[in-house]
Design an enzyme around this catalytic site. Structure first.
Site, PDB file in Angstrom:
ATOM      1  N   ASP A 277       0.858  -1.317  -0.036  1.00 28.46           N
ATOM      2  CA  ASP A 277      -0.076  -0.025  -0.019  1.00 28.46           C
ATOM      3  C   ASP A 277       0.837   1.251  -0.086  1.00 28.46           C
ATOM      4  OD1 ASP A 277      -2.120   1.695   0.123  1.00 28.46           O
ATOM      5  OD2 ASP A 277      -3.321   0.628   1.579  1.00 28.46           O
ATOM      6  N   GLU A 471     -10.301   7.072   3.942  1.00 22.94           N
ATOM      7  CA  GLU A 471      -9.738   6.163   5.045  1.00 22.94           C
ATOM      8  C   GLU A 471      -9.036   7.267   5.881  1.00 22.94           C
ATOM      9  OE1 GLU A 471      -5.760   4.835   3.492  1.00 22.94           O
ATOM     10  OE2 GLU A 471      -6.437   5.517   1.626  1.00 22.94           O
TER      11      GLU A 471
END
Length: 511
Positions: A277, A471
């Protein structure tokens, strides 16, 4: 693949393992020729990053995307071996970074349809629109199993069960990749975030929230809940998987050799490649980037998403191999996996954008699929006294609420920008506009955000809920409808008007 690998130098191999956010090619003081000079294997656009002019003005059109990516690809094709680069974006509910693209409900809405075939069709539409811009890789689907509404990424999951994540995730993968990955209208899917990101505990994440936190579960429960969607994804043929920021019982997943290499590549037989990520490896040992690089590659990461100084990453990776801290066999395994996907995608034969697809971006045909997905994603929570369905020929409807005439709020996070935004951020129809477009000619539609002026209407439609988020910023323990939204509902009710409340949100709210 083996023939090409046998002719590659160490520098060329580690270049394939590096993915760079394209604005860094200018922000770091370097330039686009670094794609050629470092042999970079992949580029991406982070949320909100789109083509810009030489004086940094955004040009967010499909043609501009194709022009930019083709230009980048030209540098890759100019390398000694002519290995094409692979471009990725977060096309998580349509090609959502692109202005005018077809936008679909987020996964929580798609899961509510209980229609994997329509999920598959939505992914097919997205694949065409993504491929039209020269992008051949989406960081989707998210197959997390979100267990707490407090999590800001709750809406990125298909639902709270492994079955919903597995079935819909597999359907999305089949839609993105098709039966032949090399088809110009198919793109590489990426199941994410491996694994357990939906089970983190409050207080273990960033700034005391849940994002990037720790999932505490025994192995039997972890496998049944959080691993099962990846078993389905591998069976569906997914060729890339993104590793999670989160930890499992205290161990960062980016450093979990047993899960990445032993379970995913070994037990499940995953043949694609693993990508980190965004800066995900940096958190393995904060402050010691060399250890982060070594631990992540040895654990099984094949490509590292580097949002910072990619030159430093490449230097450390090469030095670690030279010093035998990372084996050449591990490097060769990573590069072999990456090259295998590039060959399967047909990038060596067709590295540039297929501009014949540009006319299909945001087309009426594609929007019809999205419109059907919206219909099926709506959930009736309560219908007392037969208020719904509203009858044709009703004399007057009063619409109220902050989300009634706000396209950006309807789209939510990950739309045009990372966190999303309010207002007319892209092309579409607001709920108020849709009501006005579909009522009988004799029906009067009035509107006030506060609910004022509703008196005398046959019915009030109050559209409230959350503002867009993604997020980290979306983490919250307050799931109550805001006081302002509750006041609008009450305002319409006190005027003696029956109320239909429409919630626009990424998770259940206390109403």
């Amino acid at each position: 693949v083996n023939d090409l690998l046998s002719r590659m130098t160490l520098d060329e191999k580690i270049g394939q393992m590096c993915q760079v956010n394209f604005p860094l090619l200018s922000k770091t003081g370097s330039n686009e020729s670094d794609i050629r000079d470092y042999g970079l294997g992949s580029l991406l656009s982070g949320g909100g990053d789109c083509p810009v002019t030489t004086n940094s003005v955004k040009v967010n059109t499909a043609e501009a995307w194709a022009d930019m990516i083709d230009r980048f690809q030209g540098f890759a094709m100019a390398t000694r071996l002519g290995i094409p680069m692979l471009y990725g974006v977060d096309a998580v509910h349509g090609h959502n970074n692109l202005y005018g693209a077809t936008i679909f409900p987020h996964n929580i809405g798609l899961g509510a349809m209980h229609n994997p075939d329509l999920v598959r069709r939505a992914a097919q539409v997205t694949a065409v629109e993504v491929a039209a811009t020269g992008v051949r890789w989406t960081f989707a689907p998210c197959v997390a199993v979100p267990r707490s509404e407090y999590w800001g990424r709750f809406y990125e999951g298909f639902g709270e069960t492994a079955e919903l994540a597995a079935g819909n995730g597999a359907a999305a993968i089949e839609g993105f990749q098709g039966s032949d990955l090399a088809s110009p209208t198919n793109i590489l899917a990426c199941a994410k975030h491996f694994a357990g990101d939906g089970g983190t505990a409050w207080g273990t994440g960033r700034d005391g929230g849940m994002d990037r936190g720790n999932t505490v579960l025994d192995e039997t429960a972890f496998r049944a809940l959080h691993l099962e969607p990846y078993r389905a994804a591998v069976t569906a043929g997914v060729m890339s998987i993104m590793v999670s920021y989160s930890s499992w019982n205290g161990l960062k997943m980016h450093a979990n050799t047993n899960m990445l290499t032993g379970v995913l590549k070994g037990e499940l037989g995953f043949q694609g490649f693993l990508v980190s990520d965004w800066g995900g490896i940096d958190e393995i040992t904060p402050g010691n980037y060399t250890n982060c690089v070594i631990a992540s590659i040895n654990a099984g990461l094949d490509m590292i998403m580097v949002p910072g100084e990619y030159e430093n990453f490449l230097r450390i990776l090469k030095q670690s191999v030279t010093n035998s801290l990372i084996s050449m066999s591990r490097i060769d395994d990573a590069v072999r996996r990456i090259l295998n996907v590039k060959f399967r995608l047909g990038l060596f034969e067709r590295p540039y954008a297929d501009r014949s697809l540009l006319s299909r971006v945001g087309s009426a045909e594609h929007r019809a699929v999205a419109r059907e997905a919206v219909r099926q994603s709506c959930v009736v929570l309560k219908n007392e006294d037969g208020v719904l369905p509203l009858r044709k020929g009703i004399q007057r409807i009063h619409v109220a609420g902050k989300n009634a005439d706000d396209l950006g709020s309807q789209c939510g996070g990950w739309t045009i920008s990372w966190q999303g935004g309010a207002g007319g951020i892209t092309i579409g129809t607001t709920i108020l506009e849709a009501i006005r477009n579909t009522v009988c000619p004799t029906t009067v539609v009035t509107f006030s955000e506060s609910g004022a002026g509703a008196a005398g209407a046959d019915v009030g439609i109050v559209v409230v809920g959350e503002a867009p988020y993604a997020e980290y910023y979306g983490d919250t323990q307050d799931l109550n409808l805001s006081g302002a939204d509750a006041a609008v509902i009450q305002n319409v009710k006190t005027q003696g008007v029956p109320v239909v409340t429409v919630l626009v949100s990424g998770r259940p709210l206390v109403i």
